[in-house]
Scaffold this motif. Structure first.
Motif, short mmCIF file in Angstrom:
data_model
loop_
_atom_site.label_atom_id
_atom_site.label_comp_id
_atom_site.label_asym_id
_atom_site.label_seq_id
_atom_site.Cartn_x
_atom_site.Cartn_y
_atom_site.Cartn_z
N ILE A 23 0.87 -1.19 0.00
CA ILE A 23 0.00 0.00 0.00
C ILE A 23 0.90 1.23 0.00
O ILE A 23 1.67 1.45 0.94
CB ILE A 23 -0.92 0.05 1.23
N GLY A 24 0.81 2.01 -1.06
CA GLY A 24 1.65 3.19 -1.16
C GLY A 24 1.47 4.14 0.01
O GLY A 24 0.35 4.40 0.45
N TYR A 25 2.58 4.61 0.56
CA TYR A 25 2.61 5.60 1.65
C TYR A 25 2.12 5.05 2.99
O TYR A 25 1.92 5.82 3.93
CB TYR A 25 1.82 6.86 1.27
N TYR A 76 -5.07 7.35 -7.19
CA TYR A 76 -4.63 6.20 -6.40
C TYR A 76 -5.83 5.45 -5.84
O TYR A 76 -6.95 5.97 -5.77
CB TYR A 76 -3.73 6.66 -5.26
N ALA A 77 -5.57 4.22 -5.42
CA ALA A 77 -6.60 3.41 -4.77
C ALA A 77 -6.99 4.06 -3.44
O ALA A 77 -6.21 4.84 -2.88
CB ALA A 77 -6.08 2.00 -4.53
N CYS A 122 -3.66 7.07 2.95
CA CYS A 122 -2.30 7.12 3.53
C CYS A 122 -1.55 8.35 3.05
O CYS A 122 -0.83 8.99 3.83
CB CYS A 122 -1.52 5.86 3.14
N ARG A 123 -1.71 8.71 1.79
CA ARG A 123 -1.05 9.89 1.26
C ARG A 123 -1.56 11.15 1.96
O ARG A 123 -0.77 12.05 2.31
CB ARG A 123 -1.29 10.01 -0.26
N ILE A 124 -2.86 11.25 2.15
CA ILE A 124 -3.43 12.44 2.80
C ILE A 124 -2.91 12.58 4.22
O ILE A 124 -2.47 13.66 4.64
CB ILE A 124 -4.97 12.36 2.79
N VAL A 125 -2.93 11.48 4.97
CA VAL A 125 -2.43 11.51 6.35
C VAL A 125 -0.96 11.90 6.38
O VAL A 125 -0.52 12.74 7.17
CB VAL A 125 -2.63 10.14 7.03
N ALA A 149 -3.85 15.96 -8.08
CA ALA A 149 -3.47 16.74 -9.25
C ALA A 149 -3.66 15.92 -10.53
O ALA A 149 -3.39 14.71 -10.56
CB ALA A 149 -2.00 17.16 -9.13
N ASN A 150 -4.13 16.58 -11.56
CA ASN A 150 -4.33 15.93 -12.86
C ASN A 150 -3.17 16.33 -13.77
O ASN A 150 -3.22 17.33 -14.47
CB ASN A 150 -5.66 16.38 -13.47
N ASP A 151 -2.11 15.54 -13.74
CA ASP A 151 -0.90 15.86 -14.50
C ASP A 151 -0.75 15.02 -15.76
O ASP A 151 0.28 15.09 -16.44
CB ASP A 151 0.34 15.64 -13.62
N ALA A 152 -1.78 14.26 -16.10
CA ALA A 152 -1.66 13.31 -17.21
C ALA A 152 -1.34 13.97 -18.54
O ALA A 152 -0.57 13.45 -19.34
CB ALA A 152 -2.96 12.51 -17.33
#
Length: 250
Positions: free
Chosen positions: A36-38, A99-100, A106-109, A206-209
């Motif tokens: 799980i990322g982050y 992300y999932a 996890c990223r937000i925290v 962010a929408n960086d695509a």
């Protein structure tokens, strides 16, 4: 920890920088192992946030390190409108779910905690320790150190490429000068913590695509211009040394 702080405030700040960088580097392989990322990054950040906040509160250092209300009215800071613009920068190209759900949480925290940790460590501990002797040196060192510290993203398994990392460093140095100015002139890290956490957290969506390298550089240039202009305005309109950089006793 208290003994190190009492012995040498600057070494205490440097120790926290080292610990923070080491733990963030160790977190990346653990994130992959967990799947799980982050996940590990968030856990380490929560732990460091709790430890640092508890230390500051237990020893009555909230005022010294800016965990208090600003001593200058918001109007003198243009009601922090430029900070709101900077915080929204990651969403100028649109919003995306990248992300999932578990990784997003996890990223937000993690990003919320990073906003607190990096501001207290670089703007609070490091800047305040150096400012006792030379405020100008403190401003430069804390800002440049904060920016260069992002070099770690090239080597810690985050997957960031060289161009993106260099852009991140340039922007971080510019933002570092702005936020340390806000802390020095207003005596509070709260606006800095909030905008730092917001910039990082909104980056998750962010929408960086569809962003080309040229568009990314233009976007960065606009943000840096806003940052530099706001810093210049504050240094010209606010009195110096609103905060006393003298060591508080326990």
């Amino acid at each position: 920890m208290r003994k190190l702080y009492e012995k040498n405030e600057l070494r205490f700040a440097i120790a926290w920088i080292v610990v923070y960088c080491v733990l963030q580097s160790l977190a990346n392989p653990l994130n992959k192992a967990i799947g799980i990322g982050y996940a590990a990054s968030a856990a380490f950040c929560i732990l460091q946030t709790v430890v640092l906040f508890t230390f500051i509160r237990k020893n009555g250092l909230q005022q010294r390190y800016g965990l208090c209300r600003p001593s200058v009215p918001a109007g003198r800071f243009l009601y922090y409108v430029p900070l709101l613009i900077l915080a929204s920068g990651n969403l100028w190209n649109g919003v995306a779910v990248n992300y999932a759900p578990a990784e997003t949480a996890c990223r937000i925290v993690c990003m919320l905690c990073v906003g607190f940790l990096e501001e207290v460590i670089f703007r609070g501990l490091l800047f305040t320790a150096i400012a006792k002797n030379n405020i100008r040196s403190a401003v430069v060192i804390s800002s440049v150190t904060f920016g260069i510290g992002h070099l770690i993203n090239l080597f810690n398994g985050s997957g960031m490429d060289l161009v993106s990392n260099l852009c991140q460093i340039v922007f971080a140095i510019a933002v570092g000068f702005l936020l340390v100015t806000i802390f020095d002139r207003g005596g509070s890290l709260l606006p800095c913590i909030i905008v730092h956490a917001a910039i990082n957290t909104l980056g998750t969506f962010a929408n960086d695509a569809d962003l080309t390298t040229e568009m990314h550089l233009l976007h960065l240039a606009v943000l840096i211009v806003i940052t530099a202009a706001y810093t210049l305005i504050l240094t010209r309109t606010l009195p110096k040394n609103q905060q006393e950089h003298t060591k508080d006793g326990f």
